[in-house]
Design an enzyme around this catalytic site. Structure first.
Site, mmCIF file in Angstrom:
data_model
loop_
_atom_site.group_PDB
_atom_site.id
_atom_site.type_symbol
_atom_site.label_atom_id
_atom_site.label_comp_id
_atom_site.label_asym_id
_atom_site.label_seq_id
_atom_site.Cartn_x
_atom_site.Cartn_y
_atom_site.Cartn_z
ATOM 1 N N ARG A 16 0.534 -1.128 -0.012
ATOM 2 C CA ARG A 16 -0.127 0.083 -0.174
ATOM 3 C C ARG A 16 0.627 1.159 0.083
ATOM 4 O O ARG A 16 0.507 2.387 -0.860
ATOM 5 C CB ARG A 16 -0.414 0.235 1.312
ATOM 6 C CG ARG A 16 -1.892 1.162 1.192
ATOM 7 C CD ARG A 16 -2.580 0.817 2.317
ATOM 8 N NE ARG A 16 -4.263 2.240 2.355
ATOM 9 C CZ ARG A 16 -4.836 1.661 2.522
ATOM 10 N NH1 ARG A 16 -5.651 1.179 1.270
ATOM 11 N NH2 ARG A 16 -5.339 2.941 1.921
ATOM 12 N N TYR A 17 2.142 1.048 1.083
ATOM 13 C CA TYR A 17 3.329 2.202 0.790
ATOM 14 C C TYR A 17 3.923 2.415 0.140
ATOM 15 O O TYR A 17 4.834 3.236 0.175
ATOM 16 C CB TYR A 17 3.646 2.927 2.412
ATOM 17 C CG TYR A 17 1.960 2.842 3.348
ATOM 18 C CD1 TYR A 17 0.929 3.862 3.427
ATOM 19 C CD2 TYR A 17 1.882 2.251 4.422
ATOM 20 C CE1 TYR A 17 -0.154 3.427 4.564
ATOM 21 C CE2 TYR A 17 0.860 1.780 5.462
ATOM 22 C CZ TYR A 17 0.163 2.276 5.022
ATOM 23 O OH TYR A 17 -1.232 2.636 6.009
ATOM 24 N N ASN A 90 25.092 -20.811 -0.428
ATOM 25 C CA ASN A 90 24.874 -20.971 0.464
ATOM 26 C C ASN A 90 24.887 -20.096 2.101
ATOM 27 O O ASN A 90 25.009 -20.181 2.696
ATOM 28 C CB ASN A 90 24.961 -22.515 1.374
ATOM 29 C CG ASN A 90 23.224 -21.988 2.133
ATOM 30 O OD1 ASN A 90 21.932 -21.567 2.150
ATOM 31 N ND2 ASN A 90 23.339 -23.133 3.356
ATOM 32 N N HIS A 91 25.639 -19.179 1.043
ATOM 33 C CA HIS A 91 26.549 -17.893 1.761
ATOM 34 C C HIS A 91 26.411 -16.139 1.180
ATOM 35 O O HIS A 91 27.343 -16.789 0.352
ATOM 36 C CB HIS A 91 28.041 -18.051 2.138
ATOM 37 C CG HIS A 91 28.409 -17.514 3.530
ATOM 38 N ND1 HIS A 91 28.416 -16.480 2.903
ATOM 39 C CD2 HIS A 91 28.396 -17.887 4.627
ATOM 40 C CE1 HIS A 91 29.907 -16.475 4.641
ATOM 41 N NE2 HIS A 91 28.934 -16.841 5.520
ATOM 42 N N SER A 122 32.510 -12.691 7.445
ATOM 43 C CA SER A 122 31.454 -12.365 6.872
ATOM 44 C C SER A 122 31.195 -10.492 7.207
ATOM 45 O O SER A 122 30.588 -9.984 6.835
ATOM 46 C CB SER A 122 30.376 -12.518 6.727
ATOM 47 O OG SER A 122 29.975 -13.565 7.594
ATOM 48 N N HIS A 170 -4.536 18.887 32.449
ATOM 49 C CA HIS A 170 -5.656 17.219 32.911
ATOM 50 C C HIS A 170 -6.922 17.914 31.850
ATOM 51 O O HIS A 170 -7.520 16.998 32.798
ATOM 52 C CB HIS A 170 -5.786 17.556 34.669
ATOM 53 C CG HIS A 170 -4.486 17.920 35.455
ATOM 54 N ND1 HIS A 170 -3.470 17.078 35.529
ATOM 55 C CD2 HIS A 170 -3.958 18.862 35.484
ATOM 56 C CE1 HIS A 170 -2.751 17.208 35.988
ATOM 57 N NE2 HIS A 170 -2.790 18.501 36.356
ATOM 58 N N GLN A 247 33.321 -10.743 16.889
ATOM 59 C CA GLN A 247 33.837 -10.856 15.764
ATOM 60 C C GLN A 247 32.691 -9.928 15.136
ATOM 61 O O GLN A 247 32.627 -9.913 13.501
ATOM 62 C CB GLN A 247 33.499 -12.740 15.287
ATOM 63 C CG GLN A 247 32.953 -12.877 13.588
ATOM 64 C CD GLN A 247 32.407 -14.395 13.813
ATOM 65 O OE1 GLN A 247 31.898 -14.564 12.940
ATOM 66 N NE2 GLN A 247 33.318 -15.486 13.498
ATOM 67 N N SER A 295 -16.297 9.034 5.296
ATOM 68 C CA SER A 295 -17.281 8.129 6.028
ATOM 69 C C SER A 295 -17.521 7.576 5.059
ATOM 70 O O SER A 295 -18.551 8.071 5.067
ATOM 71 C CB SER A 295 -17.925 8.351 7.350
ATOM 72 O OG SER A 295 -18.181 7.348 7.876
#
Length: 448
Positions: A16-17, A90-91, A122, A170, A247, A295
């Site tokens: 949507r955005y 796979n890395h 990495s 308040h 690391q 609305s």
């Protein structure tokens, strides 16, 4: 027109955005992450050539700009090639290394390819790529919008600086204020947080497998690798090098960044709720756009949807910012993998924040000041001048002025201009003081 991808997107950011935050894909998408990784790897190789290492001493420095073109001209097709390599490795970071080595082969410089990703883990690539993407994404997309929003608030504060308004503390009528001053409160709060944001470092880890340059040092013990890393991270990439580290980056500065962004969003939530309330009090009307529906059931309604939309997106953003700030600095021993998954979401709260800022800007642009409503509430609440009257009476040494005003204002009698005037006339004080007191009105009792 919506395409099938956006209609089927799980996240509204990509559905949507999407049009509102499409530019963020250049910083926080999978494509962007790969491009930033390629950029760091290329700049690292160039930096190694500039030491220079003996094995790279014959590398033609005239090729540096050709190497930079690998990431400057990085395309979606290039990213797909990296993803295809990743199916085998796979890395994800190793796939980037192999992609660059293919480009070295095409350039006829494959004899130097083993110095791509030389001695690194990495996280040396991830923990430079992600903060670099954040630095540039915040700088290029987020901050300009926030400055524009703050400027808009400042302009409105100036436009309305002389508009008296009944205050509410308040939820009850309180000493009058000026509408412009109340808007300026938010402008200044945001500006102060922007000042703090500019001081937060974008920190990066760069130090090999466990942060000690073990591999680099054993191969080239004569090189001062810590100095190399500091120069590379700070001078070449424009980040701050964290040292010492494990690391991974310890993410303390990143947590500070997310906390700062969360505070800004909290201020914006406060703004949204105040403007929403002013609209409900009819202090503002909203411009009507032809064809829009307020609305589905009540044709008369013009809902403050921009501020509601913004508040919702800011709440989602802050929930993610909170998790990022509390989770990322925690890692088991020298590293675990949880940070990697979480880091892939850093663009999500930034996107929700930008969507919110655009909604607020749109909403502010639709506001129409309804002066009669402000005047109505001021005129209906003459009791609020009691504070000023009793303070002058204190100044004059009048006995028990607070109690006298309390007795007047806490009755069922309507407090209006006439009743206040009668009260003043009943006081045993000189005429000059009475005239001074009668000059106090809800419209003028607005302070400085």
């Amino acid at each position: 027109m919506e395409n099938n991808y956006s209609l089927k997107a799980v996240s509204p950011i990509d559905g949507r955005y999407r049009r509102q935050v499409a530019d963020l894909s250049e910083y926080f998408s999978e494509y962007a992450l790969i491009r930033y990784r390629v950029r760091v790897e290329i700049e690292y190789f160039i930096s190694l050539c500039e030491i220079p290492l003996e094995q790279l001493s014959e590398f033609d420095h005239n090729l540096f700009e050709n190497l930079r073109d690998i990431y400057r001209n990085f395309s979606e097709e290039d990213a797909l090639e990296v993803k295809d390599i990743e199916k085998t490795t796979n890395h994800d970071v190793k796939a980037v290394e192999y992609f660059i080595k293919r480009r070295f082969e095409k350039m006829g410089i494959s004899r130097y390819e083993e110095f791509v990703h030389f001695g690194l883990t990495s996280q040396d690539i991830n923990n430079t790529s992600v903060p670099l993407s954040l630095l540039e994404g915040i700088r290029d997309s987020y901050t300009p919008l926030l400055y524009d929003l703050t400027g808009m608030l400042s302009d409105l504060a100036n436009e309305w600086k002389d508009v008296p308004m009944l205050a509410h503390t308040h939820g009850q009528p309180a000493s009058p204020t000026r509408l412009g001053k109340e808007i300026n409160v938010f402008a200044v709060r945001i500006k102060e947080q922007l000042d703090l944001l500019s001081t937060v470092p974008y920190a990066a880890k760069f130090g090999g497998a466990t942060g000690n340059f073990n591999a680099h040092n054993v191969a080239y013990p004569e090189i001062d690798w810590n100095s190399f890393a500091k120069n590379f991270v700070e001078d070449r990439l424009g980040l701050k090098r964290s040292y010492p580290t494990t690391q991974i980056e310890h993410y303390d500065h990143l947590a500070a960044l997310f906390d700062n962004l969360k505070r800004i969003n909290t201020i914006l939530i406060d703004l949204c709720r105040d403007i929403w309330t002013y609209i409900s009090m009819e202090y503002f009307k909203q411009k009507i756009k032809a064809g829009e529906v307020g609305s589905s059931a009540m044709p008369h309604k013009v809902n403050p949807i921009d501020f509601e939309n913004a508040e919702g997106n800011l709440g989602v953003a802050n929930a993610i910012f909170s998790h990022l700030a509390s989770k990322l600095p925690v890692s088991r021993l020298q590293r675990d993998l949880t940070d990697s998954t979480v880091l892939r979401n850093v663009g999500v709260p930034v996107a929700h924040s930008i969507i919110a800022m655009k909604s607020i800007t749109k909403g502010l642009g639709k506001l129409i000041l309804n002066r009669p409503a402000l005047e109505r509430d001021l005129e209906a609440n003459w009791a609020v001048v009691a504070e000023g009257i009793q303070t002058i009476l204190r100044r004059e040494g009048y006995p028990n002025p607070y109690e006298a005003l309390k007795a007047l204002t806490r009755t069922n009698e309507t407090i209006n201009h006439e009743s206040i005037s009668r009260f003043i006339d009943s006081l045993d004080i000189n005429e000059n003081i009475k005239e001074e007191l009668k000059r106090i009105t809800p419209q003028t009792y607005v302070g400085i």
